[in-house]
Design a protein around this motif. Sequence first.
Motif, PDB file in Angstrom:
ATOM      1  N   PHE A 115       0.829  -1.198   0.000  1.00  0.00           N
ATOM      2  CA  PHE A 115       0.000   0.000   0.000  1.00  0.00           C
ATOM      3  C   PHE A 115       0.864   1.249   0.000  1.00  0.00           C
ATOM      4  CE2 PHE A 115      -3.016  -3.043   1.716  1.00  0.00           C
ATOM      5  CZ  PHE A 115      -4.192  -2.669   1.101  1.00  0.00           C
ATOM      6  N   TYR A 116       0.379   2.290  -0.634  1.00  0.00           N
ATOM      7  CA  TYR A 116       0.976   3.618  -0.535  1.00  0.00           C
ATOM      8  C   TYR A 116      -0.126   4.639  -0.773  1.00  0.00           C
ATOM      9  CZ  TYR A 116       1.150   3.618  -5.677  1.00  0.00           C
ATOM     10  OH  TYR A 116       0.837   3.556  -7.005  1.00  0.00           O
ATOM     11  N   THR A 117       0.122   5.855  -0.360  1.00  0.00           N
ATOM     12  CA  THR A 117      -0.849   6.920  -0.577  1.00  0.00           C
ATOM     13  C   THR A 117      -0.241   7.950  -1.518  1.00  0.00           C
ATOM     14  OG1 THR A 117      -0.109   8.183   1.351  1.00  0.00           O
ATOM     15  CG2 THR A 117      -1.909   6.631   1.693  1.00  0.00           C
ATOM     16  N   ILE A 118      -1.106   8.710  -2.152  1.00  0.00           N
ATOM     17  CA  ILE A 118      -0.677   9.787  -3.040  1.00  0.00           C
ATOM     18  C   ILE A 118      -1.365  11.068  -2.598  1.00  0.00           C
ATOM     19  CG2 ILE A 118      -0.665  10.655  -5.402  1.00  0.00           C
ATOM     20  CD1 ILE A 118      -0.784   7.770  -6.364  1.00  0.00           C
ATOM     21  N   GLN A 119      -0.581  12.112  -2.422  1.00  0.00           N
ATOM     22  CA  GLN A 119      -1.130  13.418  -2.085  1.00  0.00           C
ATOM     23  C   GLN A 119      -0.949  14.319  -3.303  1.00  0.00           C
ATOM     24  OE1 GLN A 119       0.593  15.287   1.321  1.00  0.00           O
ATOM     25  NE2 GLN A 119      -0.711  17.072   1.167  1.00  0.00           N
ATOM     26  N   TYR A 120      -2.064  14.840  -3.796  1.00  0.00           N
ATOM     27  CA  TYR A 120      -2.033  15.707  -4.966  1.00  0.00           C
ATOM     28  C   TYR A 120      -2.037  17.172  -4.539  1.00  0.00           C
ATOM     29  CZ  TYR A 120      -3.158  11.589  -7.726  1.00  0.00           C
ATOM     30  OH  TYR A 120      -3.125  10.365  -8.321  1.00  0.00           O
ATOM     31  N   GLU A 121      -1.551  18.014  -5.415  1.00  0.00           N
ATOM     32  CA  GLU A 121      -1.631  19.450  -5.190  1.00  0.00           C
ATOM     33  C   GLU A 121      -3.103  19.881  -5.242  1.00  0.00           C
ATOM     34  OE1 GLU A 121       0.990  21.455  -4.576  1.00  0.00           O
ATOM     35  OE2 GLU A 121       2.309  19.706  -4.677  1.00  0.00           O
ATOM     36  N   LYS A 122      -3.423  20.968  -4.579  1.00  0.00           N
ATOM     37  CA  LYS A 122      -4.790  21.473  -4.568  1.00  0.00           C
ATOM     38  C   LYS A 122      -5.246  21.720  -6.006  1.00  0.00           C
ATOM     39  CE  LYS A 122      -7.729  24.999  -2.614  1.00  0.00           C
ATOM     40  NZ  LYS A 122      -7.833  26.159  -1.741  1.00  0.00           N
ATOM     41  N   GLU A 123      -6.445  21.247  -6.300  1.00  0.00           N
ATOM     42  CA  GLU A 123      -7.112  21.381  -7.595  1.00  0.00           C
ATOM     43  C   GLU A 123      -6.442  20.601  -8.716  1.00  0.00           C
ATOM     44  OE1 GLU A 123      -8.057  25.402  -8.588  1.00  0.00           O
ATOM     45  OE2 GLU A 123      -8.760  25.844  -6.571  1.00  0.00           O
ATOM     46  N   SER A 124      -5.520  19.689  -8.398  1.00  0.00           N
ATOM     47  CA  SER A 124      -4.953  18.839  -9.438  1.00  0.00           C
ATOM     48  C   SER A 124      -5.848  17.618  -9.610  1.00  0.00           C
ATOM     49  CB  SER A 124      -3.527  18.420  -9.098  1.00  0.00           C
ATOM     50  OG  SER A 124      -3.513  17.591  -7.969  1.00  0.00           O
ATOM     51  N   PHE A 125      -5.754  16.986 -10.754  1.00  0.00           N
ATOM     52  CA  PHE A 125      -6.616  15.849 -11.065  1.00  0.00           C
ATOM     53  C   PHE A 125      -5.821  14.855 -11.894  1.00  0.00           C
ATOM     54  CE2 PHE A 125      -9.761  13.737 -13.813  1.00  0.00           C
ATOM     55  CZ  PHE A 125     -10.557  13.173 -12.837  1.00  0.00           C
ATOM     56  N   TYR A 126      -5.881  13.602 -11.516  1.00  0.00           N
ATOM     57  CA  TYR A 126      -5.203  12.542 -12.249  1.00  0.00           C
ATOM     58  C   TYR A 126      -6.209  11.901 -13.182  1.00  0.00           C
ATOM     59  CZ  TYR A 126      -2.900   8.186 -13.324  1.00  0.00           C
ATOM     60  OH  TYR A 126      -2.350   7.123 -13.987  1.00  0.00           O
ATOM     61  N   ASN A 127      -5.879  11.870 -14.460  1.00  0.00           N
ATOM     62  CA  ASN A 127      -6.800  11.293 -15.427  1.00  0.00           C
ATOM     63  C   ASN A 127      -6.008  10.707 -16.590  1.00  0.00           C
ATOM     64  OD1 ASN A 127      -9.106  10.600 -16.786  1.00  0.00           O
ATOM     65  ND2 ASN A 127      -9.389  12.609 -17.684  1.00  0.00           N
ATOM     66  N   ASN A 128      -6.299   9.452 -16.901  1.00  0.00           N
ATOM     67  CA  ASN A 128      -5.703   8.805 -18.054  1.00  0.00           C
ATOM     68  C   ASN A 128      -6.768   7.897 -18.654  1.00  0.00           C
ATOM     69  OD1 ASN A 128      -4.338   7.321 -19.935  1.00  0.00           O
ATOM     70  ND2 ASN A 128      -2.587   6.862 -18.630  1.00  0.00           N
ATOM     71  N   PRO A 129      -7.430   8.320 -19.707  1.00  0.00           N
ATOM     72  CA  PRO A 129      -8.541   7.531 -20.271  1.00  0.00           C
ATOM     73  C   PRO A 129      -8.126   6.193 -20.845  1.00  0.00           C
ATOM     74  CG  PRO A 129      -8.033   9.407 -21.675  1.00  0.00           C
ATOM     75  CD  PRO A 129      -7.192   9.551 -20.438  1.00  0.00           C
ATOM     76  N   MET A 130      -6.824   5.993 -21.088  1.00  0.00           N
ATOM     77  CA  MET A 130      -6.357   4.730 -21.653  1.00  0.00           C
ATOM     78  C   MET A 130      -6.003   3.707 -20.581  1.00  0.00           C
ATOM     79  SD  MET A 130      -6.720   5.455 -24.757  1.00  0.00           S
ATOM     80  CE  MET A 130      -5.951   4.110 -25.591  1.00  0.00           C
ATOM     81  N   MET A 131      -6.097   4.094 -19.320  1.00  0.00           N
ATOM     82  CA  MET A 131      -5.692   3.215 -18.231  1.00  0.00           C
ATOM     83  C   MET A 131      -6.908   2.786 -17.413  1.00  0.00           C
ATOM     84  SD  MET A 131      -2.730   4.150 -15.559  1.00  0.00           S
ATOM     85  CE  MET A 131      -2.806   3.555 -13.919  1.00  0.00           C
ATOM     86  N   GLN A 132      -6.990   1.498 -17.117  1.00  0.00           N
ATOM     87  CA  GLN A 132      -8.071   0.996 -16.288  1.00  0.00           C
ATOM     88  C   GLN A 132      -7.929   1.568 -14.877  1.00  0.00           C
ATOM     89  OE1 GLN A 132      -8.068  -3.246 -15.774  1.00  0.00           O
ATOM     90  NE2 GLN A 132      -9.958  -3.255 -14.628  1.00  0.00           N
ATOM     91  N   ILE A 133      -9.034   1.992 -14.290  1.00  0.00           N
ATOM     92  CA  ILE A 133      -9.003   2.581 -12.953  1.00  0.00           C
ATOM     93  C   ILE A 133      -8.831   1.472 -11.912  1.00  0.00           C
ATOM     94  CG2 ILE A 133     -10.301   3.885 -11.227  1.00  0.00           C
ATOM     95  CD1 ILE A 133     -11.674   5.317 -13.562  1.00  0.00           C
ATOM     96  N   ILE A 134      -7.745   1.556 -11.150  1.00  0.00           N
ATOM     97  CA  ILE A 134      -7.487   0.561 -10.096  1.00  0.00           C
ATOM     98  C   ILE A 134      -7.275   1.237  -8.764  1.00  0.00           C
ATOM     99  CG2 ILE A 134      -6.576  -1.210 -11.638  1.00  0.00           C
ATOM    100  CD1 ILE A 134      -3.747  -0.292 -10.821  1.00  0.00           C
ATOM    101  N   TYR A 135      -7.510   2.558  -8.704  1.00  0.00           N
ATOM    102  CA  TYR A 135      -7.322   3.320  -7.477  1.00  0.00           C
ATOM    103  C   TYR A 135      -8.662   3.849  -7.004  1.00  0.00           C
ATOM    104  CZ  TYR A 135      -2.548   3.359  -9.194  1.00  0.00           C
ATOM    105  OH  TYR A 135      -1.325   2.986  -9.652  1.00  0.00           O
TER     106      TYR A 135
END
Length: 54
Positions: free
Chosen positions: A30-50
């Motif tokens: 396990f690990y966690t990810i902290q994003y910057e305020k108002e950032s968004f992770y998006n990759n339409p070619m990748m299956q969502i596993i998070y």
Amino acid sequence: MRKNYDENSIKQLIEKYNIDQLFDNMDLPFYTIQYEKESFYNNPMMQIIYFRLG
């Protein structure tokens, strides 16, 4: 974006959000990810596993 591999902080999150109830096997890396305020992770070619908490 900052990844966190600290076992103690991850253990606290697992207990706080009852994540152990979502998995049959907790012997996973396990690990966690902290994003910057108002950032968004998006990759339409990748299956969502998070999933996001809070």
